[in-house]
Design a protein around this motif. Structure first.
Motif, PDB file in Angstrom:
ATOM      1  N   HIS A   1      37.142  53.868  40.200  1.00 15.96           N
ATOM      2  CA  HIS A   1      35.760  53.931  39.744  1.00 15.96           C
ATOM      3  C   HIS A   1      35.691  54.993  38.651  1.00 15.96           C
ATOM      4  O   HIS A   1      36.164  56.121  38.840  1.00 15.96           O
ATOM      5  CB  HIS A   1      34.848  54.287  40.922  1.00 15.96           C
ATOM      6  CG  HIS A   1      33.398  54.238  40.605  1.00 15.96           C
ATOM      7  ND1 HIS A   1      32.752  55.298  40.016  1.00 15.96           N
ATOM      8  CD2 HIS A   1      32.473  53.264  40.779  1.00 15.96           C
ATOM      9  CE1 HIS A   1      31.479  54.980  39.849  1.00 15.96           C
ATOM     10  NE2 HIS A   1      31.286  53.751  40.295  1.00 15.96           N
ATOM     11  N   LEU A   2      35.120  54.651  37.493  1.00 20.44           N
ATOM     12  CA  LEU A   2      35.162  55.545  36.329  1.00 20.44           C
ATOM     13  C   LEU A   2      34.589  56.929  36.615  1.00 20.44           C
ATOM     14  O   LEU A   2      35.151  57.933  36.168  1.00 20.44           O
ATOM     15  CB  LEU A   2      34.443  54.890  35.140  1.00 20.44           C
ATOM     16  CG  LEU A   2      35.107  53.607  34.617  1.00 20.44           C
ATOM     17  CD1 LEU A   2      34.269  52.985  33.513  1.00 20.44           C
ATOM     18  CD2 LEU A   2      36.524  53.880  34.145  1.00 20.44           C
TER      19      LEU A   2
ATOM     20  N   ALA B   1      39.511  45.385  38.147  1.00 16.46           N
ATOM     21  CA  ALA B   1      39.499  46.710  37.519  1.00 16.46           C
ATOM     22  C   ALA B   1      39.488  47.847  38.534  1.00 16.46           C
ATOM     23  O   ALA B   1      39.910  48.962  38.219  1.00 16.46           O
ATOM     24  CB  ALA B   1      38.283  46.834  36.596  1.00 16.46           C
ATOM     25  N   HIS B   2      39.026  47.590  39.760  1.00 18.88           N
ATOM     26  CA  HIS B   2      38.947  48.651  40.768  1.00 18.88           C
ATOM     27  C   HIS B   2      40.136  48.675  41.719  1.00 18.88           C
ATOM     28  O   HIS B   2      40.145  49.435  42.685  1.00 18.88           O
ATOM     29  CB  HIS B   2      37.637  48.523  41.557  1.00 18.88           C
ATOM     30  CG  HIS B   2      36.439  48.810  40.703  1.00 18.88           C
ATOM     31  ND1 HIS B   2      35.687  47.823  40.127  1.00 18.88           N
ATOM     32  CD2 HIS B   2      35.902  49.978  40.311  1.00 18.88           C
ATOM     33  CE1 HIS B   2      34.717  48.369  39.415  1.00 18.88           C
ATOM     34  NE2 HIS B   2      34.826  49.688  39.507  1.00 18.88           N
ATOM     35  N   ALA B   3      41.153  47.851  41.457  1.00 17.48           N
ATOM     36  CA  ALA B   3      42.343  47.815  42.302  1.00 17.48           C
ATOM     37  C   ALA B   3      43.230  49.022  42.008  1.00 17.48           C
ATOM     38  O   ALA B   3      43.407  49.408  40.855  1.00 17.48           O
ATOM     39  CB  ALA B   3      43.119  46.523  42.077  1.00 17.48           C
TER      40      ALA B   3
ATOM     41  N   GLY C   1      28.401  43.455  41.602  1.00 14.62           N
ATOM     42  CA  GLY C   1      29.750  43.993  41.474  1.00 14.62           C
ATOM     43  C   GLY C   1      30.624  43.850  42.696  1.00 14.62           C
ATOM     44  O   GLY C   1      31.722  44.394  42.736  1.00 14.62           O
ATOM     45  N   GLU C   2      30.170  43.075  43.686  1.00 14.86           N
ATOM     46  CA  GLU C   2      30.982  42.924  44.894  1.00 14.86           C
ATOM     47  C   GLU C   2      32.133  41.950  44.670  1.00 14.86           C
ATOM     48  O   GLU C   2      32.037  41.037  43.870  1.00 14.86           O
ATOM     49  CB  GLU C   2      30.136  42.478  46.089  1.00 14.86           C
ATOM     50  CG  GLU C   2      29.762  41.009  46.129  1.00 14.86           C
ATOM     51  CD  GLU C   2      28.503  40.651  45.347  1.00 14.86           C
ATOM     52  OE1 GLU C   2      28.010  39.534  45.539  1.00 14.86           O
ATOM     53  OE2 GLU C   2      28.030  41.471  44.535  1.00 14.86           O
ATOM     54  N   ASN C   3      33.222  42.195  45.419  1.00 12.83           N
ATOM     55  CA  ASN C   3      34.372  41.299  45.398  1.00 12.83           C
ATOM     56  C   ASN C   3      34.213  40.157  46.391  1.00 12.83           C
ATOM     57  O   ASN C   3      34.702  39.054  46.147  1.00 12.83           O
ATOM     58  CB  ASN C   3      35.665  42.043  45.751  1.00 12.83           C
ATOM     59  CG  ASN C   3      35.974  43.152  44.794  1.00 12.83           C
ATOM     60  OD1 ASN C   3      35.854  44.319  45.145  1.00 12.83           O
ATOM     61  ND2 ASN C   3      36.359  42.816  43.581  1.00 12.83           N
ATOM     62  N   VAL C   4      33.563  40.447  47.515  1.00  9.79           N
ATOM     63  CA  VAL C   4      33.386  39.440  48.565  1.00  9.79           C
ATOM     64  C   VAL C   4      31.917  39.425  48.974  1.00  9.79           C
ATOM     65  O   VAL C   4      31.359  40.462  49.331  1.00  9.79           O
ATOM     66  CB  VAL C   4      34.273  39.736  49.803  1.00  9.79           C
ATOM     67  CG1 VAL C   4      34.045  38.699  50.895  1.00  9.79           C
ATOM     68  CG2 VAL C   4      35.749  39.786  49.416  1.00  9.79           C
TER      69      VAL C   4
ATOM     70  N   ASN D   1      34.729  37.274  44.059  1.00 11.66           N
ATOM     71  CA  ASN D   1      34.423  37.634  42.676  1.00 11.66           C
ATOM     72  C   ASN D   1      35.382  38.721  42.214  1.00 11.66           C
ATOM     73  O   ASN D   1      35.739  39.596  43.005  1.00 11.66           O
ATOM     74  CB  ASN D   1      32.982  38.166  42.596  1.00 11.66           C
ATOM     75  CG  ASN D   1      32.042  37.411  43.530  1.00 11.66           C
ATOM     76  OD1 ASN D   1      31.671  36.290  43.259  1.00 11.66           O
ATOM     77  ND2 ASN D   1      31.701  38.018  44.663  1.00 11.66           N
ATOM     78  N   HIS D   2      35.770  38.663  40.950  1.00 12.36           N
ATOM     79  CA  HIS D   2      36.556  39.780  40.411  1.00 12.36           C
ATOM     80  C   HIS D   2      36.434  39.804  38.897  1.00 12.36           C
ATOM     81  O   HIS D   2      36.041  38.831  38.259  1.00 12.36           O
ATOM     82  CB  HIS D   2      38.006  39.755  40.888  1.00 12.36           C
ATOM     83  CG  HIS D   2      38.942  38.929  40.064  1.00 12.36           C
ATOM     84  ND1 HIS D   2      39.566  39.420  38.950  1.00 12.36           N
ATOM     85  CD2 HIS D   2      39.376  37.667  40.199  1.00 12.36           C
ATOM     86  CE1 HIS D   2      40.345  38.484  38.444  1.00 12.36           C
ATOM     87  NE2 HIS D   2      40.243  37.406  39.179  1.00 12.36           N
ATOM     88  N   ASP D   3      36.763  40.965  38.344  1.00 12.91           N
ATOM     89  CA  ASP D   3      36.714  41.160  36.906  1.00 12.91           C
ATOM     90  C   ASP D   3      37.811  42.149  36.530  1.00 12.91           C
ATOM     91  O   ASP D   3      37.994  43.165  37.207  1.00 12.91           O
ATOM     92  CB  ASP D   3      35.342  41.713  36.491  1.00 12.91           C
ATOM     93  CG  ASP D   3      35.110  41.668  34.987  1.00 12.91           C
ATOM     94  OD1 ASP D   3      36.053  41.333  34.223  1.00 12.91           O
ATOM     95  OD2 ASP D   3      33.993  41.969  34.555  1.00 12.91           O
TER      96      ASP D   3
END
Length: 178
Positions: free
Chosen positions: A42-43, A34-36, A82-85, A7-9
């Motif tokens: 992270h905001l 967005a977190h790369a 919100g996880e990538n994997v 997953n990614h956004d």
């Protein structure tokens, strides 16, 4: 043990939609996410110290958590937290700091710590935070929101890919918050 979903956004949304594949980039994270980045993305953490190293490049959650949440009355699926994997067949929360996960043919990530659940979880599903962050019978804090990692070796990761766990040398240190 395998990859259940990826997953990614590109935006800082709470959930990340499932995609057919992600590309992990060494020292950066998930391409296009967005977190790369080499430094924190992270905001909240950017406000604390924007130059700090990004120990949260790739977020992983075990899919077995979804059945636990369903039993508590919460419908949650891959990418919703919100996880990538999203993984299957490995108890991520009980792996030691420094554990390497080999994902697919070439990608390798190293676990850096636990994700600390925040109030955004209650915006996603009202009341979910108390299920994701609670105390066990011994009074120990339990966090179910997954683990964070950095990318050691890049590569493409897809649902169904094999996942291999490589433990660090002993003595093992439990995962702590990052």
């Amino acid at each position: 043990m395998r990859v259940h979903s990826v997953n990614h956004d590109t935006q800082h949304h709470f959930s990340k939609p499932p995609v057919p594949e992600i590309t992990l980039i060494e020292g950066i994270g998930v391409e296009g996410d967005a977190h790369a980045g080499a430094t924190v993305q992270h905001l909240h953490l950017i406000k604390v110290d924007a130059s700090a190293p990004n120990l949260r490049q790739v977020h992983l959650i075990q899919s077995e958590l979804f059945a636990t949440l369903a039993a508590a009355g919460y419908e949650v699926g891959s990418g919703d937290l919100g996880e990538n994997v999203t993984t299957y067949g490995v108890d991520l929360l009980n792996l030691p700091t420094g554990t390497q996960l080999h994902l697919g043919d070439t990608a390798v990530v190293t676990l850096t710590g636990l994700r600390n659940p925040c109030s955004q979880i209650n915006k996603f599903r009202k009341g979910l935070l108390k299920t994701m962050l609670h105390k066990d019978a011994a009074g120990e804090v339990v966090r179910l929101t997954g683990v964070m990692s950095v990318v050691n070796t890049g590569g493409i990761v897809r649902p169904g890919d094999q996942l291999e766990v490589v433990y660090p040398t002993e003595p093992h240190q439990p995962l702590d918050l990052v």
